[in-house]
Scaffold this motif. Structure first.
Motif, mmCIF file in Angstrom:
data_model
loop_
_atom_site.group_PDB
_atom_site.id
_atom_site.type_symbol
_atom_site.label_atom_id
_atom_site.label_comp_id
_atom_site.label_asym_id
_atom_site.label_seq_id
_atom_site.Cartn_x
_atom_site.Cartn_y
_atom_site.Cartn_z
ATOM 1 N N MET A 138 0.812 -1.249 0.104
ATOM 2 C CA MET A 138 0.038 0.010 0.033
ATOM 3 C C MET A 138 0.904 1.252 -0.008
ATOM 4 S SD MET A 138 -2.815 1.345 -0.401
ATOM 5 C CE MET A 138 -4.153 0.127 -0.035
ATOM 6 N N TYR B 101 1.890 1.671 -3.688
ATOM 7 C CA TYR B 101 0.883 2.420 -4.340
ATOM 8 C C TYR B 101 0.763 3.771 -4.053
ATOM 9 C CZ TYR B 101 -3.829 4.036 -4.661
ATOM 10 O OH TYR B 101 -4.867 4.816 -5.098
ATOM 11 N N CYS C 246 -1.920 3.084 -14.402
ATOM 12 C CA CYS C 246 -3.100 3.241 -13.493
ATOM 13 C C CYS C 246 -3.544 1.928 -13.099
ATOM 14 C CB CYS C 246 -3.891 4.055 -13.927
ATOM 15 S SG CYS C 246 -5.557 4.544 -13.181
ATOM 16 N N ILE D 79 -1.206 -0.094 -10.708
ATOM 17 C CA ILE D 79 -1.146 0.459 -9.205
ATOM 18 C C ILE D 79 -2.308 0.120 -8.499
ATOM 19 C CG2 ILE D 79 0.863 1.952 -9.589
ATOM 20 C CD1 ILE D 79 -0.997 4.235 -9.566
ATOM 21 N N GLY D 80 -3.551 0.209 -9.635
ATOM 22 C CA GLY D 80 -4.967 0.002 -8.939
ATOM 23 C C GLY D 80 -4.903 -1.475 -8.471
ATOM 24 N N LEU E 165 -2.230 -3.268 -7.334
ATOM 25 C CA LEU E 165 -1.515 -3.484 -6.282
ATOM 26 C C LEU E 165 -2.238 -2.967 -4.893
ATOM 27 C CD1 LEU E 165 1.507 -4.066 -5.471
ATOM 28 C CD2 LEU E 165 1.701 -1.400 -5.717
ATOM 29 N N ALA E 166 -2.980 -1.746 -5.474
ATOM 30 C CA ALA E 166 -3.731 -1.213 -3.907
ATOM 31 C C ALA E 166 -4.990 -2.433 -3.472
ATOM 32 C CB ALA E 166 -4.791 -0.048 -4.401
ATOM 33 N N SER F 130 -3.122 -5.244 -1.790
ATOM 34 C CA SER F 130 -2.705 -4.834 -0.629
ATOM 35 C C SER F 130 -3.910 -4.907 0.387
ATOM 36 C CB SER F 130 -2.012 -3.645 -0.599
ATOM 37 O OG SER F 130 -2.077 -3.001 0.676
ATOM 38 N N TYR G 255 -9.930 -0.563 -13.053
ATOM 39 C CA TYR G 255 -8.951 0.264 -12.201
ATOM 40 C C TYR G 255 -8.825 1.544 -12.487
ATOM 41 C CZ TYR G 255 -7.898 -4.229 -10.124
ATOM 42 O OH TYR G 255 -7.914 -5.633 -9.433
ATOM 43 N N CYS H 104 -6.835 5.475 -9.348
ATOM 44 C CA CYS H 104 -6.685 4.175 -9.750
ATOM 45 C C CYS H 104 -7.257 3.074 -8.696
ATOM 46 C CB CYS H 104 -5.521 3.817 -10.167
ATOM 47 S SG CYS H 104 -4.845 4.976 -11.464
ATOM 48 N N PHE H 105 -8.076 3.571 -7.540
ATOM 49 C CA PHE H 105 -8.452 2.878 -6.514
ATOM 50 C C PHE H 105 -9.935 1.976 -7.067
ATOM 51 C CE2 PHE H 105 -9.826 1.073 -2.617
ATOM 52 C CZ PHE H 105 -8.555 0.490 -2.051
#
Length: 187
Positions: free
Chosen positions: A36, A39, A67, A70-71, A73-74, A77, A139, A145-146
């Motif tokens: 996180m 991110y 985007c 990393i979305g 990845l969030a 996490s 995403y 991008c969350f």
């Protein structure tokens, strides 16, 4: 931020404080929290990159691979953290409520559970990449991008997926609170 990262790693590696199994669980949770942090670092970097002119680049940014990655990845996490806290709660509940039975997870069972949690979190995070027809730009629906923000333009498959993730998180959080309160009133 450097203090937080340092504290997380020092907690995870300090032998006299934690036994081996709890250390594995804490290191896994630290890893999810560090993802996180990665991110947030990337979101901050792209914020600096587009400073003052975000509106001109918003659509390109939200549709970019950066985007999307990393979305995911969030999502990884967040899901791993929630599942890890639920696992820890359940494991400690069994140790407290049944102190004289052998309900404690051993090293092998703990590693299998942690592997399963990470694998499930990864699958949850990458499912939207498998079928663009169903999920669309899952995403990239907002500037950070969350995922898991729903609106009327979201595709029905993505809306069902978001709802399932929300319900899964709700059920895990409610179960953690029920276990906690049952433990308090049990004694």
């Amino acid at each position: 931020m450097p203090y937080t990262v340092n504290s997380n790693f020092m907690t995870g590696f300090h032998d006299s404080v934690l036994n081996h199994i709890l250390r594995c669980i804490c290191l896994s949770l630290i890893g999810a929290d560090c993802l996180m942090g990665v991110y947030l670092l990337f979101i901050g970097a792209f914020d600096i990159k587009y400073c003052g002119e975000y509106n001109r680049h918003a659509q390109i940014w939200m549709e970019s691979l950066s985007c999307q990655l990393i979305g995911s990845l969030a999502m990884l996490s967040t899901e791993v953290s929630v599942m890890m806290l639920t696992y820890m709660t359940l494991e400690k509940y069994l140790c407290i409520v049944f102190p004289f039975q052998h309900y404690r997870a051993g090293r092998k069972q703990t590693l299998c559970s942690l592997t399963f949690i990470w694998l499930l979190g990864f699958i949850i995070a990458v499912i939207p990449f498998w079928d663009k027809q169903t999920f669309g730009n899952f995403y990239g629906r907002n500037g950070v991008c969350f995922p898991l923000h729903s609106d009327q333009t979201e595709k029905p498959g993505a809306r069902c997926y978001s709802t399932a993730i929300f319900l899964e998180n709700l059920i895990q959080n409610v179960s953690k609170h029920l276990i906690k309160h049952k433990s308090i009133f049990f004694f």
